[in-house]
Design a protein around this motif. Structure first.
Motif, PDB file in Angstrom:
ATOM      1  N   LEU A 162      -2.693  28.501  -9.701  1.00 44.47           N
ATOM      2  CA  LEU A 162      -3.977  29.146  -9.977  1.00 44.47           C
ATOM      3  C   LEU A 162      -4.113  29.478 -11.460  1.00 44.47           C
ATOM      4  O   LEU A 162      -5.194  29.362 -12.040  1.00 44.47           O
ATOM      5  N   ILE A 163      -2.995  29.885 -12.080  1.00 45.67           N
ATOM      6  CA  ILE A 163      -3.039  30.155 -13.515  1.00 45.67           C
ATOM      7  C   ILE A 163      -3.481  28.904 -14.258  1.00 45.67           C
ATOM      8  O   ILE A 163      -4.336  28.953 -15.148  1.00 45.67           O
TER       9      ILE A 163
ATOM     10  N   SER B 188     -18.299  33.510 -12.286  1.00 45.06           N
ATOM     11  CA  SER B 188     -18.573  33.268 -13.698  1.00 45.06           C
ATOM     12  C   SER B 188     -18.144  34.463 -14.528  1.00 45.06           C
ATOM     13  O   SER B 188     -17.568  34.311 -15.612  1.00 45.06           O
ATOM     14  N   ILE B 189     -18.441  35.661 -14.030  1.00 44.15           N
ATOM     15  CA  ILE B 189     -18.070  36.864 -14.769  1.00 44.15           C
ATOM     16  C   ILE B 189     -16.558  36.991 -14.861  1.00 44.15           C
ATOM     17  O   ILE B 189     -16.021  37.385 -15.893  1.00 44.15           O
ATOM     18  N   GLU B 190     -15.851  36.616 -13.794  1.00 44.33           N
ATOM     19  CA  GLU B 190     -14.387  36.693 -13.855  1.00 44.33           C
ATOM     20  C   GLU B 190     -13.845  35.834 -14.984  1.00 44.33           C
ATOM     21  O   GLU B 190     -12.945  36.235 -15.710  1.00 44.33           O
ATOM     22  N   ILE B 191     -14.425  34.635 -15.136  1.00 44.61           N
ATOM     23  CA  ILE B 191     -13.956  33.758 -16.217  1.00 44.61           C
ATOM     24  C   ILE B 191     -14.299  34.376 -17.572  1.00 44.61           C
ATOM     25  O   ILE B 191     -13.516  34.310 -18.529  1.00 44.61           O
ATOM     26  N   ILE B 192     -15.481  34.998 -17.643  1.00 45.68           N
ATOM     27  CA  ILE B 192     -15.848  35.624 -18.908  1.00 45.68           C
ATOM     28  C   ILE B 192     -14.902  36.762 -19.251  1.00 45.68           C
ATOM     29  O   ILE B 192     -14.507  36.925 -20.410  1.00 45.68           O
ATOM     30  N   VAL B 193     -14.527  37.558 -18.241  1.00 39.53           N
ATOM     31  CA  VAL B 193     -13.578  38.641 -18.519  1.00 39.53           C
ATOM     32  C   VAL B 193     -12.277  38.077 -19.074  1.00 39.53           C
ATOM     33  O   VAL B 193     -11.667  38.646 -19.974  1.00 39.53           O
ATOM     34  N   MET B 194     -11.879  36.901 -18.560  1.00 39.27           N
ATOM     35  CA  MET B 194     -10.648  36.292 -19.069  1.00 39.27           C
ATOM     36  C   MET B 194     -10.741  36.018 -20.559  1.00 39.27           C
ATOM     37  O   MET B 194      -9.817  36.318 -21.317  1.00 39.27           O
ATOM     38  N   ILE B 195     -11.861  35.408 -20.979  1.00 40.12           N
ATOM     39  CA  ILE B 195     -11.907  35.080 -22.399  1.00 40.12           C
ATOM     40  C   ILE B 195     -12.205  36.316 -23.240  1.00 40.12           C
ATOM     41  O   ILE B 195     -11.755  36.412 -24.382  1.00 40.12           O
TER      42      ILE B 195
ATOM     43  N   ALA C 138      -6.507  34.230 -19.177  1.00 43.52           N
ATOM     44  CA  ALA C 138      -6.495  33.595 -17.860  1.00 43.52           C
ATOM     45  C   ALA C 138      -5.204  33.930 -17.121  1.00 43.52           C
ATOM     46  O   ALA C 138      -5.217  34.247 -15.920  1.00 43.52           O
ATOM     47  N   SER C 139      -4.074  33.865 -17.846  1.00 47.76           N
ATOM     48  CA  SER C 139      -2.801  34.147 -17.182  1.00 47.76           C
ATOM     49  C   SER C 139      -2.744  35.588 -16.692  1.00 47.76           C
ATOM     50  O   SER C 139      -2.424  35.850 -15.533  1.00 47.76           O
ATOM     51  N   ILE C 140      -3.093  36.517 -17.596  1.00 46.55           N
ATOM     52  CA  ILE C 140      -3.016  37.931 -17.214  1.00 46.55           C
ATOM     53  C   ILE C 140      -3.917  38.226 -16.031  1.00 46.55           C
ATOM     54  O   ILE C 140      -3.523  38.877 -15.058  1.00 46.55           O
ATOM     55  N   LEU C 141      -5.138  37.683 -16.089  1.00 47.61           N
ATOM     56  CA  LEU C 141      -6.089  38.042 -15.053  1.00 47.61           C
ATOM     57  C   LEU C 141      -5.947  37.223 -13.786  1.00 47.61           C
ATOM     58  O   LEU C 141      -6.704  37.424 -12.843  1.00 47.61           O
ATOM     59  N   THR C 142      -5.007  36.269 -13.758  1.00 50.94           N
ATOM     60  CA  THR C 142      -4.688  35.653 -12.477  1.00 50.94           C
ATOM     61  C   THR C 142      -3.571  36.441 -11.816  1.00 50.94           C
ATOM     62  O   THR C 142      -3.544  36.614 -10.601  1.00 50.94           O
ATOM     63  N   VAL C 143      -2.646  36.897 -12.657  1.00 47.51           N
ATOM     64  CA  VAL C 143      -1.495  37.619 -12.119  1.00 47.51           C
ATOM     65  C   VAL C 143      -1.885  39.034 -11.695  1.00 47.51           C
ATOM     66  O   VAL C 143      -1.410  39.538 -10.675  1.00 47.51           O
ATOM     67  N   LEU C 144      -2.764  39.648 -12.495  1.00 47.02           N
ATOM     68  CA  LEU C 144      -3.095  41.058 -12.252  1.00 47.02           C
ATOM     69  C   LEU C 144      -3.616  41.335 -10.842  1.00 47.02           C
ATOM     70  O   LEU C 144      -3.119  42.246 -10.177  1.00 47.02           O
TER      71      LEU C 144
END
Lengths: 299, 370
Positions: free
Chosen positions: B43-44, B257-264, B279-285
């Motif tokens: 997923l990461i 879409s917002i989740e991806i925006i939070v990643m960047i 992306a890594s942090i917010l997949t693991v979190l």
């Protein structure tokens, strides 16, 4: 013919709700150039505030018009406070950042309210108590409930009230001045922070009215109800010309009518997409909206 | 880099990925990777592709797009559709079948290409109206497109409609996910360091000035949308064909879409390394919070939203701002080199005069007092 009249009435009823929320969007945008994504969720808060107030007043057992008015005013007050808090805590710190920072913050607040609402109120929908006894009138072959009629009437009254505030009071003048040019308004001695807080309070109060009224017609409320409705109300505001108050009303009615018409056809599952398609068309063809005036940008 | 060097590095990476894939998917001897962790790593990889591709439009070009989930949906559904309905035929052309790795790989290549092309077309359709719109309006239009795409897909029974594309054949594996992630990073990094990237940076800075200087903003903006959409489509194709991860229009919505925006935003808009980090942090979190979520259901998303708001108030430039971490940083840890196309005055720290409008975020220019 009577189905047409029925659709028109339904459309106007739905449109009034969109108009009430759209007014909040348009006012905040006019003053701050910020699309307050959280506005749809203030509408949700209004519905929930009304729910708790109506239950406290035990309106289910004895529905009454004064009771309903009390609930509406109570919800308006609570949402006005909520609006001021949101502005103070979330938007003021980012006001000096770029506009897109504010947009992202607004999206964040919106999600916070939605998911927070799910945690606090529980994700399952609640059923709004009946505030007034339901009656159906027959008008020219169409069946109109007194709730639909009440929605339209109350929305119109509220909008006239808003027009009065914006055009005939000092605070309204201050709001208009701030929307033209914030810096110069400050120079003229207007306390822009207070004006902005007032704008948020006013917009949120209107959204609360929308929330309570919609609960009259469709008694099912849940924490995510503000998302789609808020977006469509925003489309309505853009359609009418964002920053323009009569435009928001017209836009709301139009979107309501369009949506009811589509629901009545075979393409009813595309209902949600209609509002967005309208948005895209409007932004491509006439970005200023119906009532807006095209402003040339000086470089 | 010379061609020989490129081929060596490329070939070496592919070989490494094949080895890692073997370890991940099938284990070594008695050791197998915990399937839960393997899934998170997969997923990461997908989220890295999504975040880095979004960074191209939002970060490098400064165009605010919140409809990325729509591109992912278009690409994902096209790719999955190709495999489900034509995969066997394609694999058969090469004398193989979907069950064997060779056949699956061929099907994967075809499906990802199809997904990328479809998503690129969607990117073109979204990109053209974007020419006239700026800032808030562009955001709303991209949001609108994302929602329209979602509603259209919801109404197509051949791809599962509201229940999702559960007929998907799970041919995604570690190799493809990370091969595409690395490819995306390479593409975006190369764009950033090229003339194209410099043009995008100019557009991000001041579009009118860019036009005045002769940059063809139309061409570059539309190209940015197309490339970004194509990469998102690839991510969608990978995601939809991952085991037990069917594409579902309810999940590919505005919130995604917002989740991806939070990643960047977390990583720093404009920074590719930041996008990878975010992306890594917010997949693991969310996974790390899952136990917490079971105790207090729903609090996970509240924390997400709160994170976004606090990030915008206190650190709008994210973790890395516009800085990149590259080989030069490892070789010379005392100096951070930034690809030339991304340098501008916002990176120089000047703490001499404190002006009220000086808190630059990397999301476009601050409003001058109107």
């Amino acid at each position: 013919m009577d189905t047409l009249l029925q659709q028109v009435v339904n459309g106007l009823s739905l449109g009034s709700i969109y108009a009430l929320i759209a007014l909040g969007y348009t006012m905040v945008y006019g003053v701050l150039r910020l699309i307050n994504f959280a506005h749809g969720d203030v509408y949700m808060l209004g519905a929930f505030a009304g729910y708790f107030l109506a239950n406290a007043l035990e309106l289910d057992a004895n529905p009454s018009i004064p009771g309903m008015i009390a609930v509406t005013i109570g919800a308006m007050g609570l949402c006005a406070i909520a609006g001021i808090l949101i502005e103070r805590l979330a938007y003021r710190p980012v006001r000096h950042h770029s506009r897109l920072s504010s947009l992202i913050t607004a999206i964040g607040v919106s999600l916070l309210l939605e998911y927070g609402g799910q945690v606090v109120f529980g994700a399952s929908p609640r059923f709004f108590p009946q505030m007034i006894r339901s009656e159906t009138y027959v008008l020219g072959g169409a069946q109109i409930t007194n709730q639909s009629l009440l929605i339209i009437v109350m929305a119109v009254i509220v909008m006239f009230g808003l027009e009065f505030i914006v055009h005939r009071t000092r605070m309204g003048k201050a709001m208009r001045a701030t929307s033209y040019n914030l810096a110069v308004a400050k120079l003229m001695g207007i306390n822009t922070d207070r004006v902005i807080a007032f704008t948020f309070a006013l917009g949120s109060a209107l959204a609360a009215v929308g929330g309570v009224l919609v609960a009259l017609a469709i008694p099912r409320i849940d924490p995510l109800m503000g998302l789609m409705t808020g977006l469509k109300a925003f489309v309505a505001a853009v359609l009418g010309g964002i920053g323009n108050i009569p435009g928001a009303m017209i836009g709301g009615m139009l979107i309501g009518l369009m949506e009811t018409t589509i629901s009545a056809t075979a393409y009813s599952t595309y209902r949600d997409a209609v509002a967005f398609a309208v948005l895209i068309l409007i932004l491509l063809l006439r970005p200023a909206g119906i009532m807006g005036s095209a402003v040339t940008e000086k470089v | 880099m010379s061609l020989a060097r490129k081929l060596t590095v490329g070939g070496g990476t592919v070989a490494l990925l094949i080895v890692l894939n073997q370890i991940f998917e099938h284990g070594v001897g008695d050791f197998i990777v915990n399937p839960y962790y393997a899934r998170i790593i997969n997923l990461i990889g997908i989220n890295i592709t999504l975040a880095v591709s979004l960074n191209l439009i939002n970060g490098l070009a400064g165009q605010f797009s919140i409809g990325h989930a729509g591109f992912m949906a278009v690409g994902g559904y096209t790719a999955t559709y190709l495999t489900v309905y034509h995969g066997q035929a394609v694999a058969g052309l090469a004398g193989s079948s979907l069950a064997s790795p060779v056949g699956a790989s061929i099907a994967m290549i075809v499906s990802l290409t199809g997904g990328a092309l479809a998503a690129a077309l969607a990117g073109l359709i979204v990109g053209v109206p974007s020419l006239r719109l700026k800032g808030d309006y562009l955001a709303i239009v991209t949001l609108g497109f994302g929602e329209i795409i979602r509603v259209i897909i919801l109404n197509i029974p051949a791809v599962g409609g509201a229940t999702g594309f559960t007929d998907a054949i799970p041919i995604t594996n570690f190799f493809w996910i990370f091969a595409m992630a690395i490819l995306t990073i390479v593409i975006v990094r190369n764009i950033a360091a090229s003339t194209f990237g410099r043009a995008l940076a100019t557009i991000r800075g001041d579009e009118i000035a860019a036009e005045a200087v002769g940059v063809n903003t139309t061409r570059y903006k539309v190209l940015a949308f197309i490339i970004s959409a194509a990469l998102a489509g690839v991510a969608g194709g990978l995601s939809g064909q991952l085991f037990a991860n069917p594409l579902n229009p309810q999940n590919l919505n505005f919130v995604k879409s917002i989740e991806i925006i939070v990643m960047i935003v977390l990583g720093g808009i404009g920074s590719t390394t930041g996008a990878v980090l975010g992306a890594s942090i917010l997949t693991v979190l969310p996974e790390a919070l899952r136990t917490f979520d079971q105790q207090f259901p729903g609090l996970r998303m509240v924390i997400y939203a709160l994170l976004l708001v606090l990030l915008m108030i206190f650190r709008p430039q994210g973790l890395l701002g516009r800085r990149e971490i590259g080989w030069s940083w490892i070789r010379r840890p005392t100096r951070t080199r930034v690809p030339v196309a991304l340098t501008d005055s916002a990176d120089t720290t000047q703490h001499t005069a404190k002006r009220p409008i000086d808190r630059r975020s990397t999301l476009g220019e601050s409003d001058t007092n109107e």
